[in-house]
Structure formats: structure tokens, C-alpha cells
Design a protein around this motif. Sequence first.
Motif, PDB file in Angstrom:
ATOM      1  N   THR A 185      44.643  51.989  75.122  1.00 51.31           N
ATOM      2  CA  THR A 185      44.764  50.688  75.802  1.00 51.31           C
ATOM      3  C   THR A 185      45.376  49.645  74.871  1.00 51.31           C
ATOM      4  N   ASP A 186      45.214  49.793  73.573  1.00 50.03           N
ATOM      5  CA  ASP A 186      45.869  48.876  72.637  1.00 50.03           C
ATOM      6  C   ASP A 186      47.387  49.076  72.667  1.00 50.03           C
ATOM      7  N   ASP A 187      47.836  50.324  72.839  1.00 50.27           N
ATOM      8  CA  ASP A 187      49.271  50.574  73.017  1.00 50.27           C
ATOM      9  C   ASP A 187      49.767  49.926  74.309  1.00 50.27           C
ATOM     10  N   TYR A 188      48.930  49.975  75.315  1.00 48.75           N
ATOM     11  CA  TYR A 188      49.240  49.328  76.594  1.00 48.75           C
ATOM     12  C   TYR A 188      49.405  47.820  76.387  1.00 48.75           C
ATOM     13  N   ASN A 189      48.494  47.220  75.604  1.00 49.21           N
ATOM     14  CA  ASN A 189      48.617  45.798  75.279  1.00 49.21           C
ATOM     15  C   ASN A 189      49.918  45.514  74.536  1.00 49.21           C
ATOM     16  N   THR A 190      50.251  46.375  73.607  1.00 47.56           N
ATOM     17  CA  THR A 190      51.478  46.194  72.829  1.00 47.56           C
ATOM     18  C   THR A 190      52.708  46.249  73.723  1.00 47.56           C
ATOM     19  N   ALA A 191      52.713  47.185  74.662  1.00 46.31           N
ATOM     20  CA  ALA A 191      53.844  47.301  75.592  1.00 46.31           C
ATOM     21  C   ALA A 191      53.990  46.031  76.427  1.00 46.31           C
ATOM     22  N   ASN A 192      52.860  45.510  76.903  1.00 41.16           N
ATOM     23  CA  ASN A 192      52.902  44.272  77.669  1.00 41.16           C
ATOM     24  C   ASN A 192      53.373  43.109  76.809  1.00 41.16           C
ATOM     25  N   THR A 193      52.957  43.091  75.554  1.00 39.94           N
ATOM     26  CA  THR A 193      53.378  42.026  74.640  1.00 39.94           C
ATOM     27  C   THR A 193      54.878  42.099  74.379  1.00 39.94           C
ATOM     28  N   PHE A 196      57.122  43.389  76.322  1.00 37.80           N
ATOM     29  CA  PHE A 196      57.785  42.979  77.563  1.00 37.80           C
ATOM     30  C   PHE A 196      57.872  41.456  77.646  1.00 37.80           C
ATOM     31  N   LEU A 197      56.763  40.795  77.374  1.00 38.07           N
ATOM     32  CA  LEU A 197      56.737  39.337  77.500  1.00 38.07           C
ATOM     33  C   LEU A 197      57.595  38.649  76.448  1.00 38.07           C
ATOM     34  N   ILE A 198      57.589  39.167  75.226  1.00 39.61           N
ATOM     35  CA  ILE A 198      58.426  38.571  74.178  1.00 39.61           C
ATOM     36  C   ILE A 198      59.903  38.689  74.549  1.00 39.61           C
ATOM     37  N   MET A 199      60.318  39.868  74.985  1.00 39.62           N
ATOM     38  CA  MET A 199      61.711  40.058  75.380  1.00 39.62           C
ATOM     39  C   MET A 199      62.070  39.217  76.601  1.00 39.62           C
ATOM     40  N   PHE A 200      61.125  39.086  77.514  1.00 39.46           N
ATOM     41  CA  PHE A 200      61.334  38.272  78.710  1.00 39.46           C
ATOM     42  C   PHE A 200      61.553  36.819  78.313  1.00 39.46           C
ATOM     43  N   ILE A 201      60.752  36.337  77.349  1.00 41.10           N
ATOM     44  CA  ILE A 201      60.879  34.958  76.873  1.00 41.10           C
ATOM     45  C   ILE A 201      62.224  34.746  76.193  1.00 41.10           C
ATOM     46  N   LEU A 202      62.615  35.679  75.331  1.00 44.20           N
ATOM     47  CA  LEU A 202      63.875  35.543  74.604  1.00 44.20           C
ATOM     48  C   LEU A 202      65.079  35.510  75.545  1.00 44.20           C
ATOM     49  N   ALA A 203      64.944  36.142  76.690  1.00 37.26           N
ATOM     50  CA  ALA A 203      66.061  36.200  77.641  1.00 37.26           C
ATOM     51  C   ALA A 203      66.117  35.002  78.575  1.00 37.26           C
ATOM     52  N   ILE A 223      51.555  36.512  76.843  1.00 39.30           N
ATOM     53  CA  ILE A 223      51.343  37.281  75.606  1.00 39.30           C
ATOM     54  C   ILE A 223      49.889  37.156  75.167  1.00 39.30           C
ATOM     55  N   PHE A 224      49.355  35.936  75.222  1.00 42.43           N
ATOM     56  CA  PHE A 224      47.927  35.769  74.904  1.00 42.43           C
ATOM     57  C   PHE A 224      47.079  36.623  75.840  1.00 42.43           C
ATOM     58  N   ALA A 225      47.427  36.567  77.126  1.00 43.19           N
ATOM     59  CA  ALA A 225      46.645  37.293  78.133  1.00 43.19           C
ATOM     60  C   ALA A 225      46.665  38.797  77.882  1.00 43.19           C
ATOM     61  N   ALA A 226      47.804  39.306  77.390  1.00 42.52           N
ATOM     62  CA  ALA A 226      47.943  40.750  77.191  1.00 42.52           C
ATOM     63  C   ALA A 226      47.127  41.268  76.020  1.00 42.52           C
ATOM     64  N   ASN A 227      46.562  40.372  75.212  1.00 37.95           N
ATOM     65  CA  ASN A 227      45.858  40.817  74.008  1.00 37.95           C
ATOM     66  C   ASN A 227      44.404  40.343  73.941  1.00 37.95           C
ATOM     67  N   ILE A 228      43.871  39.850  75.038  1.00 38.23           N
ATOM     68  CA  ILE A 228      42.487  39.367  75.048  1.00 38.23           C
ATOM     69  C   ILE A 228      41.503  40.514  75.246  1.00 38.23           C
ATOM     70  N   TYR A 229      41.800  41.428  76.145  1.00 40.28           N
ATOM     71  CA  TYR A 229      40.966  42.608  76.337  1.00 40.28           C
ATOM     72  C   TYR A 229      41.363  43.661  75.299  1.00 40.28           C
ATOM     73  N   ARG A 230      40.392  44.096  74.495  1.00 38.74           N
ATOM     74  CA  ARG A 230      40.646  45.086  73.449  1.00 38.74           C
ATOM     75  C   ARG A 230      39.824  46.341  73.710  1.00 38.74           C
ATOM     76  N   SER A 231      40.265  47.461  73.135  1.00 40.84           N
ATOM     77  CA  SER A 231      39.614  48.746  73.384  1.00 40.84           C
ATOM     78  C   SER A 231      38.168  48.773  72.892  1.00 40.84           C
ATOM     79  N   ASP A 232      37.855  48.031  71.808  1.00 38.97           N
ATOM     80  CA  ASP A 232      36.483  48.043  71.304  1.00 38.97           C
ATOM     81  C   ASP A 232      35.554  47.177  72.147  1.00 38.97           C
ATOM     82  N   ASP A 233      36.119  46.526  73.183  1.00 37.89           N
ATOM     83  CA  ASP A 233      35.333  45.680  74.083  1.00 37.89           C
ATOM     84  C   ASP A 233      35.167  46.336  75.455  1.00 37.89           C
ATOM     85  N   ALA A 234      35.725  47.556  75.597  1.00 34.15           N
ATOM     86  CA  ALA A 234      35.654  48.259  76.879  1.00 34.15           C
ATOM     87  C   ALA A 234      34.222  48.729  77.138  1.00 34.15           C
ATOM     88  N   PRO A 235      33.839  49.008  78.391  1.00 36.81           N
ATOM     89  CA  PRO A 235      34.690  49.027  79.575  1.00 36.81           C
ATOM     90  C   PRO A 235      34.661  47.719  80.389  1.00 36.81           C
TER      91      PRO A 235
END
Length: 555
Positions: free
Chosen positions: A129-137, A139-146, A476-488
Motif C-alpha cells: 500500500t505504500d507503493d500505491y501511495n507513491t504511485a498516487n503521489t 501521478f499528482l506531482i506530474m499532474f501539477i507540473l503539467a 499529494i498530502f491526501a495520498a500519504n496520510i494513510y500508511r500501511s502500519d496504520d492499517a486496516p
Amino acid sequence: MGDIPYITSYNSTDEEDIPLVVKKSHVSTSICSISSESSITLNLEENPFIDPEVAEYYRNVYDRSHYECRGEFDPDLKWTLEEEKNVVRKLDKKAALFACIMFVGLQIDRGNLGQAVSDNMLGDLNLTTDDYNTANTIFLIMFILAELPSQLVSKWIGPDRWIPIQMISWSLVASSQAFINSKTAFFVARALTALLSGGFIPTMVLWLSYFYKSKELPVRLSWFWTTLSIVQIFTSILAFGILRLRGVLGWEGWRWLFLLEGTFTFFIGIGSIFMMVPSAVQTKTWLTPNGWFTPRELGIVVNRVLRDDPSKGDMNNRQALSFSGVLKSLYDYDLWPIYFIGLIAYVPVSTMNSYLTITLKNLGWSTFNVNLLTIPHNIFHIITLLGITGLSERLNERSLVSLLVPLWLLPLLGFLCWWKGSMVNPWGTWALCNLILGAPYIHAICVSWVSRNSGSIRTRSVSSAIYNMSVQVGGIFAANIYRSDDAPIYKRGNRTLFWISFTLIPLLLGTKWYYSWRNKCREQIWNRMSPQERYAYMHGTTDEGNKRLDFRFAT
């Protein structure tokens, strides 16, 4: 008093200030007159071009800028309310509906990742799920730059050309996600999809502004974002079937999801080549050889928009912005409060929305039921979005109406944070999540708010992109608030969302105070000026756009 200028409004351009002045001696005292057919005829009371000198001034401005609709400019044109309503209905079918259809493609390809992970995509690719967060991050960074470069390209070559190019390009990349087999390929695909789709929303808003008055745009934008929820409902049902293709040709269901939905967007992109038009006077295509409007309707479409905002004719629709003009717009601190609202207002809902399918899977529901269980909050979202946008326009109030968002979220997030029955009562958790995700959505309010407070077409073109960039930074903030060590159940993450929602209250109240204070200061200075001083100011000031003393901010 007949020769004292009466200020109706003001707008500014990149090249020069344009004082919008009407002499009171030219203003009709009646509100309307009744024609022989007993239909209400709009007269020229709200027409800024009623003064022949002002009309001639703007005619020269439109000629110098090579404004594409300048041939339809008619200061003396009159029409009935019924005629205008018919024109607006036609615009809703031709422009607003087309915009919503094209938004379908964007939302399908940027929103189907949540459905893909419900089909064990992360497990199939050995991702966390942390990789999932990274992918979302990413996406958002590239979206912002564009965002801003895309908006500048659009202003240069025209939205009608740029949006089809975007849609066809990102749909091909989105489809290619069906073939990814590694973490690196996953990240690259998300990055390219974002780079190619960034700037789509502000470009579409710019295109719609060619056809609608400022007071009409917020409601149309609410339809625009209503499409988001409709798409999520539709794709949730569609995913219920597509993900059952797991095993066909040895493919997982999520691979079929990316391939089929990306292909669907590709065909929308092809259609957008013919669906979009450069302007009101350029609507003839091989599909519509007679164009969208009759000659009389065309005159109404053009002149109603110009009378509402004369600055909409001070640039050609394929005219690039100057570098200095872009810098001035970036440094416009009076718009920063709305940017800050966009930064945090949607974080709680964005966080929960991206993790809803994972949360529901953790609570024990199957892949197929999970996608169906995401439908109710989208229906609720449509109702609250249309409701709060309509309320804002009726009350002509933005800051205080937007307070409904934190007042809605705080008790629900608080209960979710400190409720001990999350795991043992999955239906209760599901209900809370749906209520949170159905919170009033103020995006349409804020986009139109930025437009109104920009004060010039130059700033308006840039500010819509900057505002959307601030929203994506919040993502980007939203994509990194939920972490795997805080699941489920993500108790720690939900506490963070609670305090972010709380922060929105002083921010909205502070924004209300700031704009009211700015208006009060200007009003005091303006009232101390004599009519002659006001006239001299309008013709001689170097102040531009929303920095002028005769400009008032919407609060």
C-alpha cells in the motif's frame, strides 16, 4: 449630473487598462419594456456599450486584438428573455454537455486505479500500500507540473485543438497499463498519464467561459463535477463485470479494466475533435454544416457574454500570454486565500476516497461487492454538490456557505476516529465512510470564485491553473496520510483528517474577513474622491485588474 461617469464594472487586459464607463444620461430608467407579442424585451440598462464613446472604444480594442467574434459585436442589439433562455438551453446541449462527456474520459482513466487494486492488483505485482501511495503521489506531482504549461499551450493553439490531443495521448498510455509487470513500469505509466492529462480541467473551464456569463458558469461547473460521481457509479457497475474477466486469455481482471476503459477514452478523444469548436462564430463542421446557431442566435450569444464581461473580447482565442503577464498573475497575492482553501478543503475526502476499496476489502467484502458498495456515496455527492453550489449563487456568498463542509465532516470524522467498533461493525464503518465521502463539494464554487476575483482575462487564464495546482498539492498530502502500519482502519490517519477539517474553519472565516476588509478600504478611498477624480483615475491609473480601486472582491 448628466455628464458624470457612472461605473458599471471594470476589466483589464495584458496590454492596457480598459475603463468601463457609462454616462447616466444614457441609462434607461425602466427595467424592461413589453413587446407586441407580450414577451419581455431586454433593454440596454445593463449594457456597458450604451454610451457610443464606450462602444467605439471597445470596438477598437476588439479589432486590435483580432477577437474572433468581433464581427458580431452589436451595442444596439436587443432580444427577449425567452430568446436568451432558448440560446442558453442550446449552449447547455452543445457546450456544457460536450464538456461533461469529455470529462468522462478524464475521470475514467485517473479514477480506475482504486477499482484495479480491489482486484488484487497490488498482490499480483508484489506491491504494498505504500507503493500505491507513491504511485498516487507521482501521478499528482506530474499532474501539477503539467497544469500551467498545458494551460499556456491551450491559450496559444486553442482549447478545441489541445484537448483532443491530450485525450488521445493519455488514453493510449492509460490502456498500456494493461501490460505493466513491475513497480517501475507502474510508476512510469502513472507519471505519463498525469503529464498528458494535466491542465485538462482549467482548459475546459476556459473554453466554457467563451459561451457563458460569469453568474451562469458555477452551475455549469457543478454539472461538470457531477459527471465525476456519475462516472464513478457507472464504472463501479462496469468494473463489477470487467473484473470477472480474470483468467480470460490468462489476464487478471484489472488488466482488462485498464485496456477496455482506456480504449473507451480513446474514442471519446476522437469524438472531441468534432465535438469542440473554437468559438461561437466557428461552429460549422462536417457534422454540423449549418453551425450551432442561427444568425440572430449568434448575435445574442456573443453580445450577452461581452455585456457581462467586455474583457472576454480583448484577446483572440489563439493568442498566447506574454511572459510578463504570466508573472503578474502568479504574483497576485489577492487570490492566494482561495488557493489555500483549495490546498486543504478536499484532503479528507480525497484520502478516504482513494482508500475506500482497500478499507472495504479489509472489512471482509469480496472484490465484486466492494465496487458496488462505492455507488451510494457518489449519488449522495451529486445531491450535495448541486445543492451547495446553487445555495452559494442564490445567496451570493462563498466563504460562509463553504463552512458547511467542515461542519459536516468534523462530527463524522470524530466518530470514526474514536469509535471502537470499526472492525466488529463493518456496515457502520461503511455508512460513516459514505457520509464523509458525500460531504458538500465546493470545487465549482472556488473555481468560479477565482475567476470572479481575477479581474482580467490574463489573470483568469493563469489563476484557474494555479488554483487547480493547489488542489493537486493537497492531493499529494491526501495520498500519504494513510500508511500501511496504520492499517486496516487507519485510526491515526483519520485523526489527521479531523484536524485538517478543523483548520478549514478559520481559513474560510479569514478569507471572508480579508476580502471584506479589502473592499472596505477601497470603498473609503473611492468615496472620498470627487466625480472628477474618479474619472481621472479611470483614465490615467496604472493599476490593473483586481488592483484597481473600482474593483470589488466577491466574498
